[in-house]
Design an enzyme around this catalytic site. Structure first.
Site, PDB file in Angstrom:
ATOM      1  N   ARG A 108       0.844  -1.188   0.000  1.00  0.00           N
ATOM      2  CA  ARG A 108       0.000   0.000   0.000  1.00  0.00           C
ATOM      3  C   ARG A 108       0.884   1.244   0.000  1.00  0.00           C
ATOM      4  NH1 ARG A 108      -3.518  -2.692  -1.694  1.00  0.00           N
ATOM      5  NH2 ARG A 108      -5.403  -3.345  -0.633  1.00  0.00           N
ATOM      6  N   HIS A 125      -0.859   0.296  -9.956  1.00  0.00           N
ATOM      7  CA  HIS A 125      -1.534  -0.675  -9.064  1.00  0.00           C
ATOM      8  C   HIS A 125      -2.046  -1.891  -9.859  1.00  0.00           C
ATOM      9  CE1 HIS A 125      -3.783  -0.948  -4.973  1.00  0.00           C
ATOM     10  NE2 HIS A 125      -3.577  -2.171  -5.471  1.00  0.00           N
TER      11      HIS A 125
HETATM   12  C1  OXD Z   1      -5.626  -5.987  -3.356  1.00  0.00           C
HETATM   13  C2  OXD Z   1      -5.011  -4.998  -4.246  1.00  0.00           C
HETATM   14  O1  OXD Z   1      -5.768  -5.733  -2.165  1.00  0.00           O
HETATM   15  O2  OXD Z   1      -5.142  -5.138  -5.485  1.00  0.00           O
HETATM   16  O3  OXD Z   1      -5.976  -7.058  -3.856  1.00  0.00           O
HETATM   17  O4  OXD Z   1      -4.379  -4.067  -3.781  1.00  0.00           O
END
Ligand code: OXD
Length: 311
Positions: free
Chosen positions: A226, A274
């Protein structure tokens, strides 16, 4: 009883989820937020980045299923209804996708691929000695489903691999350090650091200057967890002062990454949007439907998380 798909601003994706769920069980009553049908009938929500407080509207809600592997986007809501189970996705295709992304990035780092791309544009012929697997140790922070798959594959490829996890676990198949006490030794060994830990209050900002200073010279950082794990200014300072040789970032505090953000144009940062491990509704829908039926029949749910622990 109904299932509510909550994906603010992503109507097309929400519709795709609904199609896959209906294909598996046409009997499930499905609504796509903000249309929720009769709120008292909503017993399960399938969610990605809902608006805080949203779930208080459904008094019979029993389960909130994350659309991804992470649940921080659910648990960060200070107004979650009590006694609602939270589940995550555990899926071999997502693990495979994460393995491919991290392996690709480690190999790009070893072979200095991005340097060659830049040199090709300038028509420069500059062979470089590659970093090799037998000389490189990859440190995986977080040995959950994704982290362990990544660790084992890199090990198979001849890299030294060390892992770090919050608490001690029995019989890890990679050398593992744990807790705050183990972090220093883990970092000292990690030429490439891969962040794959869940985001919790404890891990927010963990990728910071103090941590970078404990890595070996020339270390490279990969963040696929994250954005909030990373202190952005500390990364820029560590790159600019030569403490780190580079970074590959797939996640950001604000997504999409702002066009004016310095990460876009930094010569030693690779940015991806992402995509390291995307959830594919066709592959994941069966476990959502399975949990829907388990919930209806009062059986234990698959892949529940502990909200106090945060994962
Ligand atoms: C997940 C993401 O949590 O794609 O799957 O970040």
């Amino acid at each position: 009883m109904t299932l509510l798909i909550v994906m603010p601003d992503k109507t097309k994706q929400a519709e795709s989820w609904a199609r896959h769920l209906r294909k598996l069980d046409p009997e499930i009553g499905i609504h796509i937020w903000p249309e929720a049908g009769t709120p008292e009938e909503v017993e399960m929500a399938l969610s990605w980045r809902h608006r805080p407080g949203e779930f208080l509207k459904y008094e019979n809600l029993k389960c909130i299923a994350s659309m991804g592997a992470g649940v921080d986007h659910i648990l960060c809501d200070p107004n979650l209804p009590p006694n609602v189970a939270v589940t995550r996705v555990v899926d071999p295709s997502m693990a495979q996708s994460m393995v491919e992304y991290v392996v690709m990035t480690v190999l790009n780092h070893c072979r200095q691929t991005h340097e060659y791309y830049r040199e090709q544009r300038r028509k420069e012929w500059k062979p470089k000695i590659p970093r090799t697997a037998d000389n490189l140790c990859v440190g995986i922070m977080g040995l959950g489903h994704l982290g362990m798959n990544v660790a084992l594959r890199l090990k198979q490829m001849g890299f030294s691999v060390v892992g770090w996890r919050r608490t001690e676990a029995a019989a890890d198949s990679v050398t593992t350090f744990h807790g705050r006490e183990g972090l220093r030794s883990f970092l000292a060994a990690s030429n490439v650091l891969v962040c794959l830990i869940p985001l919790t209050p404890e891990t927010r900002g963990i990728l910071n200057r103090e941590l970078f200073d404990q890595l070996p010279a020339d270390a490279f950082v990969i963040n696929v967890a994250r954005g909030e794990h990373l202190v952005e200014d500390d990364l820029l300072a560590a790159l600019d002062s030569g403490v780190l040789s580079g970074a590959c970032l797939d996640v950001f505090c604000r997504e999409p990454l702002d066009p004016g953000h310095p990460f876009w144009s930094h010569p030693r940062i690779v940015v991806t949007p992402h995509i390291s491990s995307l959830t594919q509704p066709a592959r994941v829908a069966p476990q959502i439907v399975e949990n829907y039926h388990r919930m209806k029949t009062g059986r234990p749910l698959l892949h529940t998380v502990d909200p106090d622990r945060g994962y």
